[in-house]
Design a protein around this motif. Sequence first.
Motif, PDB file in Angstrom:
ATOM      1  N   LEU A   1       1.083   5.331  -0.079  1.00  0.00           N
ATOM      2  CA  LEU A   1       0.360   6.568   0.204  1.00  0.00           C
ATOM      3  C   LEU A   1       1.169   7.740  -0.344  1.00  0.00           C
ATOM      4  O   LEU A   1       2.300   7.981   0.092  1.00  0.00           O
ATOM      5  CB  LEU A   1       0.138   6.742   1.705  1.00  0.00           C
ATOM      6  CG  LEU A   1      -0.908   5.848   2.387  1.00  0.00           C
ATOM      7  CD1 LEU A   1      -0.470   4.374   2.402  1.00  0.00           C
ATOM      8  CD2 LEU A   1      -1.158   6.295   3.821  1.00  0.00           C
ATOM      9  N   HIS A  38       0.854  -1.187   0.000  1.00  0.00           N
ATOM     10  CA  HIS A  38       0.000   0.000   0.000  1.00  0.00           C
ATOM     11  C   HIS A  38       0.894   1.242   0.000  1.00  0.00           C
ATOM     12  O   HIS A  38       1.699   1.444   0.909  1.00  0.00           O
ATOM     13  CB  HIS A  38      -0.920   0.011   1.224  1.00  0.00           C
ATOM     14  CG  HIS A  38      -1.990   1.060   1.148  1.00  0.00           C
ATOM     15  ND1 HIS A  38      -2.826   1.352   2.204  1.00  0.00           N
ATOM     16  CD2 HIS A  38      -2.373   1.898   0.134  1.00  0.00           C
ATOM     17  CE1 HIS A  38      -3.670   2.310   1.847  1.00  0.00           C
ATOM     18  NE2 HIS A  38      -3.407   2.659   0.597  1.00  0.00           N
ATOM     19  N   ASP A  45      -2.485   5.221  -3.487  1.00  0.00           N
ATOM     20  CA  ASP A  45      -3.474   6.269  -3.243  1.00  0.00           C
ATOM     21  C   ASP A  45      -2.862   7.651  -3.413  1.00  0.00           C
ATOM     22  O   ASP A  45      -1.827   7.955  -2.807  1.00  0.00           O
ATOM     23  CB  ASP A  45      -4.037   6.147  -1.827  1.00  0.00           C
ATOM     24  CG  ASP A  45      -4.998   4.982  -1.671  1.00  0.00           C
ATOM     25  OD1 ASP A  45      -5.551   4.526  -2.695  1.00  0.00           O
ATOM     26  OD2 ASP A  45      -5.196   4.512  -0.531  1.00  0.00           O
ATOM     27  N   THR A  78      -2.330  12.262   5.231  1.00  0.00           N
ATOM     28  CA  THR A  78      -1.540  11.204   4.605  1.00  0.00           C
ATOM     29  C   THR A  78      -0.540  10.633   5.594  1.00  0.00           C
ATOM     30  O   THR A  78      -0.410   9.409   5.736  1.00  0.00           O
ATOM     31  CB  THR A  78      -0.785  11.740   3.372  1.00  0.00           C
ATOM     32  OG1 THR A  78      -1.613  12.640   2.652  1.00  0.00           O
ATOM     33  CG2 THR A  78      -0.352  10.599   2.466  1.00  0.00           C
ATOM     34  N   TYR A  96      -3.297  11.237  -2.412  1.00  0.00           N
ATOM     35  CA  TYR A  96      -3.978  12.106  -1.452  1.00  0.00           C
ATOM     36  C   TYR A  96      -3.941  13.549  -1.925  1.00  0.00           C
ATOM     37  O   TYR A  96      -2.912  14.023  -2.428  1.00  0.00           O
ATOM     38  CB  TYR A  96      -3.284  12.037  -0.091  1.00  0.00           C
ATOM     39  CG  TYR A  96      -3.654  10.847   0.769  1.00  0.00           C
ATOM     40  CD1 TYR A  96      -4.412  11.014   1.929  1.00  0.00           C
ATOM     41  CD2 TYR A  96      -3.229   9.569   0.446  1.00  0.00           C
ATOM     42  CE1 TYR A  96      -4.731   9.932   2.745  1.00  0.00           C
ATOM     43  CE2 TYR A  96      -3.544   8.483   1.241  1.00  0.00           C
ATOM     44  CZ  TYR A  96      -4.299   8.667   2.397  1.00  0.00           C
ATOM     45  OH  TYR A  96      -4.610   7.589   3.183  1.00  0.00           O
ATOM     46  N   ILE A 121      -8.687  11.295  -0.613  1.00  0.00           N
ATOM     47  CA  ILE A 121      -7.963  10.505  -1.608  1.00  0.00           C
ATOM     48  C   ILE A 121      -8.615  10.768  -2.963  1.00  0.00           C
ATOM     49  O   ILE A 121      -9.776  10.433  -3.186  1.00  0.00           O
ATOM     50  CB  ILE A 121      -7.980   9.004  -1.286  1.00  0.00           C
ATOM     51  CG1 ILE A 121      -7.289   8.750   0.060  1.00  0.00           C
ATOM     52  CG2 ILE A 121      -7.283   8.209  -2.393  1.00  0.00           C
ATOM     53  CD1 ILE A 121      -7.342   7.304   0.527  1.00  0.00           C
ATOM     54  N   GLU A 141      -7.520   9.765  -6.063  1.00  0.00           N
ATOM     55  CA  GLU A 141      -7.478   8.660  -7.016  1.00  0.00           C
ATOM     56  C   GLU A 141      -6.766   7.464  -6.389  1.00  0.00           C
ATOM     57  O   GLU A 141      -5.810   7.623  -5.638  1.00  0.00           O
ATOM     58  CB  GLU A 141      -6.747   9.075  -8.300  1.00  0.00           C
ATOM     59  CG  GLU A 141      -6.805   8.062  -9.423  1.00  0.00           C
ATOM     60  CD  GLU A 141      -6.302   8.627 -10.746  1.00  0.00           C
ATOM     61  OE1 GLU A 141      -7.127   9.143 -11.523  1.00  0.00           O
ATOM     62  OE2 GLU A 141      -5.074   8.577 -10.980  1.00  0.00           O
ATOM     63  N   ARG A 142      -7.272   6.288  -6.707  1.00  0.00           N
ATOM     64  CA  ARG A 142      -6.639   5.043  -6.264  1.00  0.00           C
ATOM     65  C   ARG A 142      -6.355   4.179  -7.476  1.00  0.00           C
ATOM     66  O   ARG A 142      -7.217   3.979  -8.334  1.00  0.00           O
ATOM     67  CB  ARG A 142      -7.545   4.285  -5.287  1.00  0.00           C
ATOM     68  CG  ARG A 142      -7.093   2.858  -4.971  1.00  0.00           C
ATOM     69  CD  ARG A 142      -7.933   2.249  -3.850  1.00  0.00           C
ATOM     70  NE  ARG A 142      -7.600   2.891  -2.579  1.00  0.00           N
ATOM     71  CZ  ARG A 142      -8.390   2.854  -1.501  1.00  0.00           C
ATOM     72  NH1 ARG A 142      -9.558   2.235  -1.552  1.00  0.00           N
ATOM     73  NH2 ARG A 142      -8.002   3.456  -0.387  1.00  0.00           N
TER      74      ARG A 142
END
Length: 296
Positions: free
Chosen positions: A70, A68, A147, A157, A149, A129, A131-132
């Motif tokens: 960020l 993941h 993600d 974030t 932010y 957020i 866009e993912r």
Amino acid sequence: MPTSITQYKLLMPARLCHTVVRRITFICCACMMFACNGTSQPQQPSKTIHPTISTPQKIFTNKHKVIHVLVALCDNLHQGIEQVPKGIGNGQDPATNLYWGCDYGVKAFFKNLTAWKLAATIKNPAPHILERCIFTQPAVKTYMVADAYDGAYIKNTMADFCNASAGAANGTVVFGADTLGILGNANMIAYIGHEGLMDVSLDSVPPKRDTRKRDAIILACESKQYWARILHNTGAKPLLWTTELMCPEAYTLDAAITGWLNKETDAQIHLRASAAYSKYQKCSLRAAAVLLATGY
């Protein structure tokens, strides 16, 4: 007026492209490094800042490896940075942002890698957020959730990353038939962007909440100095972070992830990431190896 390096490539004659893009890249990288001096005062958004996920959620065990990432989008208006060109410094527009949509931004760079496939793009999946992206690497059964932010919420974030590193914030994403554990449920977590701790402090740092081992990457200027006490408290392992001003571009992240997936030692991952930084930044391997660090 072009707002990204890619757009400059499309508008100029081929014989001039290489030279000009190198100059633009140098200027952008210089802007990123000077930005981390934190000399400008950020304009904080009017809304109250709070973590996107503020309470612990159910612990979930991934069937496959999940990373993941960020990303705090570069933001001229809301971060304590020196100004970069308007297009790449708009923290509310992921498409042209320096850390996301530009050539060496997380989305653009990983989208162009043969090892990874961009499987899904979701707009506004959670508060703050924008866009993912979900990337897959079928060869090694791995997912990467990235993600973007809103740059105005860089503190969010960092708070989400901090809480995830302690297992104090956990989440899941449903993707087809699979459920992916993110935040504290991910096997690796990474923070990419401006070193916001130069400008603000986190409201709280949770202690480690469980017995899980979490690998963490922090690509931001002088991140070891600012995050060492925090990661000691949360229990996450600093797989890769930095000791000096740097460009938090995606090739360093890709190199570290590749080594991690290959089950390399921490020293090997550090060397691989340093080699990538040296290649793209055209600096010596020794300098890159000093800039990047692993462990305490």
